[in-house]
Motif scaffolding. Sequence first.
Motif, PDB file in Angstrom:
ATOM      1  N   HIS A 155      45.946  33.610  40.791  1.00  0.00           N
ATOM      2  CA  HIS A 155      45.209  32.624  40.690  1.00  0.00           C
ATOM      3  C   HIS A 155      44.031  32.863  41.026  1.00  0.00           C
ATOM      4  CE1 HIS A 155      46.819  31.882  44.779  1.00  0.00           C
ATOM      5  NE2 HIS A 155      45.842  31.152  45.016  1.00  0.00           N
ATOM      6  N   SER A 156      43.646  34.194  41.509  1.00  0.00           N
ATOM      7  CA  SER A 156      42.591  34.458  41.833  1.00  0.00           C
ATOM      8  C   SER A 156      41.467  35.185  40.952  1.00  0.00           C
ATOM      9  CB  SER A 156      42.625  36.011  42.996  1.00  0.00           C
ATOM     10  OG  SER A 156      41.555  36.741  43.228  1.00  0.00           O
ATOM     11  N   VAL A 157      40.329  34.688  40.610  1.00  0.00           N
ATOM     12  CA  VAL A 157      39.275  34.973  39.714  1.00  0.00           C
ATOM     13  C   VAL A 157      38.993  36.203  40.020  1.00  0.00           C
ATOM     14  CG1 VAL A 157      37.012  34.454  38.739  1.00  0.00           C
ATOM     15  CG2 VAL A 157      38.551  32.663  39.320  1.00  0.00           C
ATOM     16  N   PRO A 158      38.579  36.854  41.116  1.00  0.00           N
ATOM     17  CA  PRO A 158      38.201  38.187  41.167  1.00  0.00           C
ATOM     18  C   PRO A 158      39.321  39.283  40.863  1.00  0.00           C
ATOM     19  CG  PRO A 158      37.381  37.007  43.298  1.00  0.00           C
ATOM     20  CD  PRO A 158      38.484  36.114  42.269  1.00  0.00           C
ATOM     21  N   VAL A 159      40.566  38.943  41.254  1.00  0.00           N
ATOM     22  CA  VAL A 159      41.750  39.736  40.910  1.00  0.00           C
ATOM     23  C   VAL A 159      41.864  39.944  39.301  1.00  0.00           C
ATOM     24  CG1 VAL A 159      43.951  40.199  40.947  1.00  0.00           C
ATOM     25  CG2 VAL A 159      42.852  39.618  43.011  1.00  0.00           C
ATOM     26  N   ILE A 191      45.334  47.834  54.758  1.00  0.00           N
ATOM     27  CA  ILE A 191      46.234  46.676  54.353  1.00  0.00           C
ATOM     28  C   ILE A 191      46.674  46.698  52.970  1.00  0.00           C
ATOM     29  CG2 ILE A 191      46.980  44.311  54.362  1.00  0.00           C
ATOM     30  CD1 ILE A 191      45.413  44.132  56.833  1.00  0.00           C
ATOM     31  N   GLY A 192      45.418  46.909  52.107  1.00  0.00           N
ATOM     32  CA  GLY A 192      45.429  46.838  50.620  1.00  0.00           C
ATOM     33  C   GLY A 192      46.311  48.195  50.080  1.00  0.00           C
ATOM     34  N   VAL A 193      45.826  49.328  50.622  1.00  0.00           N
ATOM     35  CA  VAL A 193      46.274  50.492  50.325  1.00  0.00           C
ATOM     36  C   VAL A 193      48.018  50.806  50.479  1.00  0.00           C
ATOM     37  CG1 VAL A 193      46.352  53.093  50.748  1.00  0.00           C
ATOM     38  CG2 VAL A 193      44.159  51.581  50.305  1.00  0.00           C
ATOM     39  N   GLU A 229      42.149  43.442  47.873  1.00  0.00           N
ATOM     40  CA  GLU A 229      42.225  44.995  48.091  1.00  0.00           C
ATOM     41  C   GLU A 229      43.499  45.637  47.599  1.00  0.00           C
ATOM     42  OE1 GLU A 229      39.942  47.184  48.921  1.00  0.00           O
ATOM     43  OE2 GLU A 229      38.524  45.331  49.281  1.00  0.00           O
ATOM     44  N   VAL A 230      44.830  44.742  47.631  1.00  0.00           N
ATOM     45  CA  VAL A 230      45.850  45.405  46.953  1.00  0.00           C
ATOM     46  C   VAL A 230      45.875  45.512  45.549  1.00  0.00           C
ATOM     47  CG1 VAL A 230      48.576  44.684  46.706  1.00  0.00           C
ATOM     48  CG2 VAL A 230      47.412  43.851  48.757  1.00  0.00           C
TER      49      VAL A 230
END
Length: 236
Positions: free
Chosen positions: A111-115, A71-73, A95-96
């Motif tokens: 607002h995503s810390v990992p991103v 999905i991300g790819v 993953e995007v």
Amino acid sequence: MLSRLRDVRFLSIADLTRELAVSHMTVRRDLQLLEASGHVRIVHGGVVLVRTGLSEPAFEAAGDAQGRTRIGVRAAEMVGDTDAVAVDAGATPYEVARALPTTFQGTVITHSVPVIQLLAERRGPPRLVALGGELLPERQAFVGPATLDAAAQLRARTLFLSVAAIDPRGMYSCSVAEASVQRRLMDIADHVVLLAGHATFGGSAPALLGALDRLTAVVTDRLPPRSIAGALSLFQ
């Protein structure tokens, strides 16, 4: 500063100024020293801790990694090299961000810390706008009035949205606080692309996010059930 960042991984300059009871100038000076030594990276909206090679990958324990990656790819292929995009919190939006090509020189609002951490550590990172606020630990994301206010001042070409559940009546999130941020991000985006793993079809979650007519496109790892596919087709 490092001790606090190890707990939450991202903080705004205002957060640090308030927590340490020092001036903005003092905070910025010390952050510049930490950035020069490779401990942190300053981004628009605050500062992020730079991970070491011993750090665990984000969302390592989440299920169906292959589906999320596909999905991300596919979703990342929809992004132009200079687009301004908003990336939701969660394993699939991550993953995007991970799939964005090295040629991408646009802007990512999140607002995503990992991103935030992932993109801040890239060599030649894109422009990163980090939406701070109250940390929601289980989602590794910021929510609340500060997050909403920060997002309201922005504009994105595309939002990559992830939800907890979908049925013919609409999309659902796990909490009212998270749904509020997602609605605000939908409001600032020209296009809303739903990232839907098959587990979300017909699932259950308590907070109504919005109707399916808010969507521009859906990227999924399996065809949705007929009832949901039929509801989506009404808006195409």
